[in-house]
Design a protein around this motif. Structure first.
Motif, PDB file in Angstrom:
ATOM      1  N   TYR A  20       0.829  -1.208   0.000  1.00  0.00           N
ATOM      2  CA  TYR A  20       0.000   0.000   0.000  1.00  0.00           C
ATOM      3  C   TYR A  20       0.868   1.264   0.000  1.00  0.00           C
ATOM      4  N   VAL A  21       1.983   1.223   0.776  1.00  0.00           N
ATOM      5  CA  VAL A  21       2.894   2.379   0.791  1.00  0.00           C
ATOM      6  C   VAL A  21       3.431   2.625  -0.618  1.00  0.00           C
ATOM      7  N   ARG A  22       3.758   1.533  -1.312  1.00  0.00           N
ATOM      8  CA  ARG A  22       4.229   1.647  -2.696  1.00  0.00           C
ATOM      9  C   ARG A  22       3.172   2.295  -3.581  1.00  0.00           C
ATOM     10  N   GLU A  23       1.932   1.897  -3.370  1.00  0.00           N
ATOM     11  CA  GLU A  23       0.826   2.439  -4.156  1.00  0.00           C
ATOM     12  C   GLU A  23       0.676   3.946  -3.881  1.00  0.00           C
ATOM     13  N   LEU A  24       0.782   4.322  -2.596  1.00  0.00           N
ATOM     14  CA  LEU A  24       0.710   5.749  -2.237  1.00  0.00           C
ATOM     15  C   LEU A  24       1.802   6.518  -2.972  1.00  0.00           C
ATOM     16  N   GLN A  25       3.030   5.952  -2.926  1.00  0.00           N
ATOM     17  CA  GLN A  25       4.166   6.645  -3.550  1.00  0.00           C
ATOM     18  C   GLN A  25       3.969   6.769  -5.054  1.00  0.00           C
ATOM     19  N   ARG A  26       3.376   5.714  -5.652  1.00  0.00           N
ATOM     20  CA  ARG A  26       3.115   5.772  -7.097  1.00  0.00           C
ATOM     21  C   ARG A  26       2.164   6.920  -7.421  1.00  0.00           C
ATOM     22  N   GLN A  27       1.169   7.099  -6.520  1.00  0.00           N
ATOM     23  CA  GLN A  27       0.179   8.146  -6.793  1.00  0.00           C
ATOM     24  C   GLN A  27       0.702   9.543  -6.470  1.00  0.00           C
ATOM     25  N   GLY A  28       1.766   9.606  -5.669  1.00  0.00           N
ATOM     26  CA  GLY A  28       2.356  10.907  -5.352  1.00  0.00           C
ATOM     27  C   GLY A  28       1.720  11.545  -4.134  1.00  0.00           C
ATOM     28  N   PRO A  29       2.419  12.528  -3.524  1.00  0.00           N
ATOM     29  CA  PRO A  29       1.933  13.147  -2.288  1.00  0.00           C
ATOM     30  C   PRO A  29       0.582  13.843  -2.494  1.00  0.00           C
ATOM     31  N   PRO A  30      -0.242  13.938  -1.410  1.00  0.00           N
ATOM     32  CA  PRO A  30      -1.597  14.481  -1.525  1.00  0.00           C
ATOM     33  C   PRO A  30      -1.624  15.888  -2.096  1.00  0.00           C
ATOM     34  N   ASP A  31      -0.626  16.728  -1.759  1.00  0.00           N
ATOM     35  CA  ASP A  31      -0.641  18.107  -2.251  1.00  0.00           C
ATOM     36  C   ASP A  31      -0.591  18.164  -3.765  1.00  0.00           C
ATOM     37  N   SER A  32       0.332  17.340  -4.325  1.00  0.00           N
ATOM     38  CA  SER A  32       0.466  17.399  -5.774  1.00  0.00           C
ATOM     39  C   SER A  32      -0.791  16.853  -6.443  1.00  0.00           C
ATOM     40  N   THR A  33      -1.456  15.861  -5.794  1.00  0.00           N
ATOM     41  CA  THR A  33      -2.708  15.350  -6.383  1.00  0.00           C
ATOM     42  C   THR A  33      -3.753  16.455  -6.380  1.00  0.00           C
TER      43      THR A  33
END
Ligand code: HEC
Length: 208
Positions: free
Chosen positions: A188-201
């Motif tokens: 899941y941490v890997r998935e979070l990192q793939r999606q990028g930090p919340p601010d940039s999203t």
């Protein structure tokens, strides 16, 4: 005759009443006088069980200990941890495994998200950016953002090891999180990192 039968009935009523009263007294376990003895136990049920408690003395074993050391060279059932990739996050050479031994299926990611929410988010934040609730309570140092390039560059085995053993100011979570769940969290941490930090999203969605 009628009078005496009335008397007879009256005394019968008294006997019944006193039997009932003593039964009630007996049931509430009252001796009638203060006592040092334990209360009367009408229904002992399973309150006193012959058993050993952890760290207690034993009169059965010669060494006086109730806790036993497992015989040498034995492994308890289900405790044979031969698969180093799974249990230690390391390969045959002792290096961190690059990829999680559990595939990042939707089921794994969902379990990881849930466990991350329970065990990691209080410190690292629900999005893993290091803004968990603990930051309001003077934790010695702020939890790392899991989007830091240094963390993103870590192997899966290294993150698994950090969860298991803790690191510097982060405590170990091996007692709380079972092995398989730790790998779900890594996925899941890997998935979070793939999606990028919340601010940039947010920035991306704001720009759209
Ligand atoms: C009690 C708070 C706390 C919890 C809970 C916690 N961490 Fe941490 N974590 C920290 C802190 C603080 C650091 C920074 C440690 C340091 O540099 O001293 C850290 C650092 C990290 C690092 C980076 C290590 C490095 O080398 O900088 C990773 C990866 C990490 N945590 C993952 C996790 C995961 C995954 C979970 C959930 C299983 C978790 N943490 C739970 C407090 C926590």
């Amino acid at each position: 005759m009628i009078r005496s039968s009335g008397k007879y009935l009256a005394s019968l009523r008294w006997i019944r009443l006193s039997v009932l009263a003593s039964l009630v007294l007996l049931l509430v376990g009252c001796r009638g006088t203060p006592s040092e003895k334990p209360p009367i136990h009408l229904n002992p049920n399973m309150d006193n069980q012959p058993k050993v408690k952890a760290q207690s003395e034993s009169h059965f074993f010669a060494d006086g200990q109730s806790m036993r050391t497992p015989p040498e060279n034995t492994v308890a059932r289900g405790e044979l941890r031969e698969d180093a990739r799974l249990y230690q996050g390391r390969d045959a050479n002792g290096d961190f495994v690059t990829a999680s031994p559990l595939p990042a299926t939707p089921v794994s990611l969902e379990r990881g998200r849930e466990r991350f929410g329970i065990y990691c988010s209080p410190c690292h934040g629900a999005q893993g950016d290091g803004t968990g609730a603990i930051t309001r309570y003077k934790y010695p140092i702020p939890p790392t953002s899991l989007y830091e390039p240094r963390v993103a560059a870590m192997s899966d085995g290294e993150i698994y090891t950090i969860i298991s053993d803790g690191i510097r100011n982060m405590p170990s979570y091996k007692a709380q999180i079972p092995v398989v769940d730790r790998w779900h969290i890594v996925n899941y941490v890997r998935e979070l990192q793939r999606q990028g930090p919340p601010d940039s999203t947010q920035m991306i969605s704001a720009a759209q």
